[in-house]
Scaffold this active site. Structure first.
Site, short mmCIF file in Angstrom:
data_model
loop_
_atom_site.label_atom_id
_atom_site.label_comp_id
_atom_site.label_asym_id
_atom_site.label_seq_id
_atom_site.Cartn_x
_atom_site.Cartn_y
_atom_site.Cartn_z
CB VAL A 110 49.86 82.53 85.68
CG1 VAL A 110 50.81 82.06 86.78
CG2 VAL A 110 48.54 82.99 86.29
CE1 TYR A 111 56.20 80.08 79.92
CE2 TYR A 111 55.21 81.67 78.41
CZ TYR A 111 56.23 80.80 78.73
OH TYR A 111 57.31 80.65 77.89
#
Length: 224
Positions: free
Chosen positions: A137-138
């Site tokens: 997600v980062y």
């Protein structure tokens, strides 16, 4: 030049603020926590207390009047969840970009991440299932923020460092569209950003950077 840095209390940002001040320019460190003001001021910068997860683009623009360039150095931090990877690493960057557009600030430097475009779309979803998924997600947040900046009419530079170290700066790097996995002192990332701000050689360039053998000015000038 007056330069505002989002994430002004981060380790890269604090070094960058001192470098900007030492170079005779004005640095403004944007911080969320009022307790961080004194740390920013010790670098020679001015602190601006503003929560990029709460402000509108109009409100942020009001606070950034007179700024010539912006740097996005904010991050949700290693212990944050997937939701904050999107709200800080992506959405706060987009907020800064919108505020810059409103003020006709055309110089934007993004501190991103090596390998951002290689995230796994199936795993980069919220809610994340595990720590590895949070990292995906980062990377997704960084990739989407970078893409948004690239499509705007900024004089942009996107810096994608490798694994960050707290060791002393070397002053020499390896840069390229992609480079082998590696690490780099945070202080060298700050020096790369400063050179990008003060020299037009990196305008319109997105590059990965790790420690290497080439002095920073020569490395950026060779980007072509």
């Amino acid at each position: 030049m007056k330069i505002a840095i989002a994430g002004g209390h981060g380790q890269i940002a604090l070094v960058l603020e001192r470098l900007i001040s030492d170079a005779g320019h004005d640095a403004i460190g944007i911080v969320r926590n009022p307790a961080h003001v004194s740390d920013v001021e010790q670098t020679g910068a001015r602190a601006l207390v503003a929560d990029l997860e709460q402000l509108s683009e109009e409100e942020l623009a009001l606070r950034l009047r007179g700024v010539d360039a912006v740097v996005f150095a904010a991050g949700a931090g290693p212990d944050s969840g997937a939701e904050r990877k999107l709200s800080v690493d992506r959405d706060a960057a987009l907020l800064l970009a919108e505020a810059a557009v409103r003020l006709d600030i055309d110089r934007f430097v993004m501190i991103s991440s090596m390998g951002a475009d290689a995230y796994d779309p199936e795993r980069a979803k919220v809610p994340a299932q595990n720590e590895d998924d949070v990292f995906q997600v980062y990377l997704r947040a960084k990739a989407e923020a970078d893409a948004n900046v690239r499509m705007r009419r900024f004089r942009w530079t996107i810096v994608r460092p490798g694994r960050l170290l707290d060791t002393p700066p070397q002053g020499t790097v390896t840069v390229g569209r992609t480079v082998p996995r590696g690490s780099i002192p945070r202080a060298d990332v700050a020096a790369v950003v400063l050179h990008a701000l003060l020299d037009d050689s990196a305008v319109g360039k997105q590059f990965e950077v790790t420690s290497g053998d080439t002095p920073i000015p020569a490395a950026l000038n060779a980007l072509g």
